[in-house]
Design a protein around this motif. Structure first.
Motif, PDB file in Angstrom:
ATOM      1  N   ILE A  63       1.013  -1.272   0.083  1.00  0.00           N
ATOM      2  CA  ILE A  63       0.021   0.011   0.094  1.00  0.00           C
ATOM      3  C   ILE A  63       0.871   1.285   0.199  1.00  0.00           C
ATOM      4  O   ILE A  63       0.725   2.289  -0.747  1.00  0.00           O
ATOM      5  N   ALA A  64       1.935   1.177   0.730  1.00  0.00           N
ATOM      6  CA  ALA A  64       2.857   2.434   0.692  1.00  0.00           C
ATOM      7  C   ALA A  64       3.449   2.728  -0.450  1.00  0.00           C
ATOM      8  O   ALA A  64       3.746   3.785  -1.070  1.00  0.00           O
ATOM      9  N   LYS A 105      -5.660   8.090  -8.621  1.00  0.00           N
ATOM     10  CA  LYS A 105      -6.376   7.644  -7.542  1.00  0.00           C
ATOM     11  C   LYS A 105      -5.560   6.096  -7.041  1.00  0.00           C
ATOM     12  O   LYS A 105      -5.657   5.520  -7.926  1.00  0.00           O
ATOM     13  N   VAL A 106      -5.627   5.933  -5.916  1.00  0.00           N
ATOM     14  CA  VAL A 106      -4.922   4.616  -5.235  1.00  0.00           C
ATOM     15  C   VAL A 106      -6.247   3.946  -4.605  1.00  0.00           C
ATOM     16  O   VAL A 106      -6.661   4.665  -3.571  1.00  0.00           O
ATOM     17  N   SER A 107      -6.763   2.901  -5.109  1.00  0.00           N
ATOM     18  CA  SER A 107      -7.748   2.042  -4.374  1.00  0.00           C
ATOM     19  C   SER A 107      -7.156   1.243  -3.192  1.00  0.00           C
ATOM     20  O   SER A 107      -6.181   0.363  -3.686  1.00  0.00           O
ATOM     21  N   ILE A 108      -7.336   1.280  -2.026  1.00  0.00           N
ATOM     22  CA  ILE A 108      -6.723   0.591  -1.039  1.00  0.00           C
ATOM     23  C   ILE A 108      -7.825  -0.616  -0.394  1.00  0.00           C
ATOM     24  O   ILE A 108      -8.880  -0.421  -0.402  1.00  0.00           O
ATOM     25  N   PHE A 109      -7.208  -1.957  -0.376  1.00  0.00           N
ATOM     26  CA  PHE A 109      -8.114  -3.045   0.145  1.00  0.00           C
ATOM     27  C   PHE A 109      -7.346  -3.341   1.393  1.00  0.00           C
ATOM     28  O   PHE A 109      -6.622  -4.391   1.284  1.00  0.00           O
ATOM     29  N   LYS A 110      -7.440  -2.679   2.422  1.00  0.00           N
ATOM     30  CA  LYS A 110      -6.891  -3.268   3.811  1.00  0.00           C
ATOM     31  C   LYS A 110      -7.104  -4.459   4.215  1.00  0.00           C
ATOM     32  O   LYS A 110      -6.015  -4.992   4.645  1.00  0.00           O
ATOM     33  N   THR A 111      -8.060  -5.162   4.016  1.00  0.00           N
ATOM     34  CA  THR A 111      -8.168  -6.640   4.373  1.00  0.00           C
ATOM     35  C   THR A 111      -7.353  -7.350   3.772  1.00  0.00           C
ATOM     36  O   THR A 111      -6.636  -8.412   4.557  1.00  0.00           O
ATOM     37  N   TYR A 112      -6.929  -7.148   2.438  1.00  0.00           N
ATOM     38  CA  TYR A 112      -5.894  -8.010   1.939  1.00  0.00           C
ATOM     39  C   TYR A 112      -4.667  -7.505   1.730  1.00  0.00           C
ATOM     40  O   TYR A 112      -3.658  -8.114   1.224  1.00  0.00           O
ATOM     41  N   PHE A 127      -0.564  -3.742  -6.476  1.00  0.00           N
ATOM     42  CA  PHE A 127       0.559  -3.893  -5.524  1.00  0.00           C
ATOM     43  C   PHE A 127       0.062  -4.795  -4.253  1.00  0.00           C
ATOM     44  O   PHE A 127      -1.093  -4.337  -3.523  1.00  0.00           O
ATOM     45  N   VAL A 128       1.033  -5.809  -3.528  1.00  0.00           N
ATOM     46  CA  VAL A 128       0.813  -6.170  -2.459  1.00  0.00           C
ATOM     47  C   VAL A 128       2.006  -6.423  -1.880  1.00  0.00           C
ATOM     48  O   VAL A 128       3.228  -6.622  -2.300  1.00  0.00           O
ATOM     49  N   GLY A 129       2.045  -6.575  -0.510  1.00  0.00           N
ATOM     50  CA  GLY A 129       3.003  -6.985   0.317  1.00  0.00           C
ATOM     51  C   GLY A 129       3.437  -8.305   0.316  1.00  0.00           C
ATOM     52  O   GLY A 129       2.619  -9.226   0.252  1.00  0.00           O
TER      53      GLY A 129
END
Length: 473
Positions: free
Chosen positions: A57-58, A72-79, A93-95
């Motif tokens: 996310i960062a 725009k950045v769409s963030i999906f905190k759950t995943y 993007f994923v960690g």
């Protein structure tokens, strides 16, 4: 020494991601489908997966800050994922993470991990390929499971024990079959056997996810490969029991019927050669599902499937509803194709004007789709019969053009309206109006009168007199 694929990273977006990663001091890689398709030379993918050893996310936020217009950045905190679009490309993007699963869910428990952990959790070796976006190793390929070799050998194989891979996330079983179908690859033996062993696990997958994979199999160049694998691995009985019921040949008193399951797969392949219309491909897949419940043996005429088109069209609704597919015009289109799938075949030997008028009237704008389906339904291996059937269908097509040009039947409304009938005979809304309208329609379809106003008006007066009506003065 690792092979270098800098050419795969020539798009300026990769330079931006690399710069953002350096500023955040994050190890970063492109992983999955983009790398696979580049090596296969399948064209440049528009979806790119980026994995960071740290916060994906960062990284997405930093990339957005470096891009013109700050998309725009769409963030999906759950995943722990983030998405943005830039220049027609969708970036996810994923960690880097490792996962553990519970028995009744494909949603894993997730914790931060290394690149190796992330590659371990991938579904197939060919999707675990990663390209470095880090300064010192930019373009280096990381291939811990010999995915490139599997690409060369055209093999679908899981990175780890296939029983664990498929039991953890049963959707991967469908994905294995889908990739094998799309890429014309083979599923490695241990992996294929593991799908059969874990087939019942597909029950925990949502219908929407299943249908999404079925759509992709149906849209492949040769969909039969996927459905044959679904059948072989026993997945098909959990998804389409109606199709499994078609499989097999029965013999009575020396008379046999064809195997309608394998015939159906041939029809789907035939139609895939002529159309990219997903719903017409669905119609090909389901056109004979009514044959299992309507199969009967008659000592005089042998095997029959009377009314299978009507029964099949009703089954389409139930199947779509069970799979949570759209119960809208798309479903109605498939129903109509199934219901009418034998009509042109019945016409082919006796192509009369009135029969063609009725066919065009009933099929409306879908007459071309219906003819395409019926031609795909010719699966005889006898060259003489094959030519004969196609020639007969060409006669039907020619007659459709002739009748259409002359009679303008497609989607027609009787030239005399209900309002005019009411006014002519001084009627209020009543069944007599419907009787007269239907009579005019039938007369036009039978060729008794042309599809013209004056002829229809005269016929209206004649029919009104027959049922005891008197025109208003």
């Amino acid at each position: 020494m690792q092979p270098n694929y800098k050419n795969a990273l020539s798009n300026p977006i990769f330079g931006v991601i690399s710069k953002a990663a350096k500023e955040l001091q994050l190890e970063t890689y492109v992983i999955g489908g983009y790398v696979r398709d580049y090596i296969l030379q399948r064209g440049i993918a528009k979806d790119i997966d980026v994995v960071a050893v740290g916060s994906g996310i960062a990284l997405a936020k930093k990339v957005s800050a470096l891009l013109p217009g700050n998309p725009k950045v769409s963030i999906f905190k759950t995943y722990g994922t983030a998405m943005l679009k830039s220049g027609g490309i969708e970036l996810e993007f994923v960690g880097a993470r490792k996962e553990s699963y519970s028995e009744n869910s494909r949603n894993p428990s997730v914790e931060n991990g290394t690149l190796q952990d992330d590659q371990n959790r991938r579904d197939f070796t060919i999707n675990a390929l990663a390209l470095s976006l880090n300064d010192a190793t930019f373009g280096d390929l990381l291939d811990p499971f010999e995915g490139v070799e599997d690409l060369q050998k055209k093999i679908i194989r899981t990175p780890l024990d296939p029983d664990i891979t498929y039991s953890d996330d049963p959707l991967r079983m469908l994905r294995a079959i889908r990739f094998a179908t799309q890429l014309d690859f083979k599923i490695e033996k241990d992996s294929l056997n593991a799908i059969s062993r874990n087939a019942d696990r597909i029950k925990i997958i949502s219908k929407e996810r299943i249908v999404d994979e079925i759509h992709k199999i149906l849209m492949a160049p040769q969909p039969s490969k996927g459905f044959a694998l679904l059948h072989k691995t026993k997945l098909l009985k959990y998804i389409f029991p109606e199709l499994v019921a078609l499989q097999g040949i029965e013999e009575k008193e020396g008379q046999r019927h064809k195997d309608n399951f394998w015939h159906t797969l041939e029809v789907v392949d035939n139609i895939a050669e002529t159309t990219d219309n997903l719903w017409l491909r669905w119609a090909a897949l389901l056109h004979d599902i009514g044959k299992a419940p309507t199969k009967r043996f008659d000592k005089k005429i042998g095997w029959t499937f009377h009314g299978h088109e009507f029964v099949g069209s009703k089954m389409v609704y139930k199947l779509f509803k069970r799979l949570k597919m759209p119960l809208n015009d798309k479903m109605k289109f498939v129903q109509k194709m199934v219901l009418m799938s034998s009509r042109p075949i019945a016409l082919a030997n006796d192509v009369t004007d009135s029969a063609v008028r009725r066919l065009v009237f009933d099929a409306g704008d879908y007459i071309e789709d219906l003819m395409t389906l019926c031609e795909a339904d010719i699966t005889t291996k006898n060259p003489k019969k094959f030519r004969k059937y196609h020639n007969n269908f060409q006669k039907v097509r020619d007659k459709i053009v002739e009748v259409e040009e002359r009679d303008k039947i497609r989607n027609f409304q009787p030239p005399v309206s209900g309002e005019e009938i009411m006014e002519t005979f001084n009627l209020k809304p009543s069944r007599e109006i419907g009787i007269i309208k239907d009579a005019i329609k039938e007369a036009i379809l039978e060729g008794e009168i042309p599809n013209e106003y004056e002829a229809a008006q005269q016929y209206m007066l004649k029919k009104g007199k027959e049922i005891g009506l008197t025109p208003a003065v």
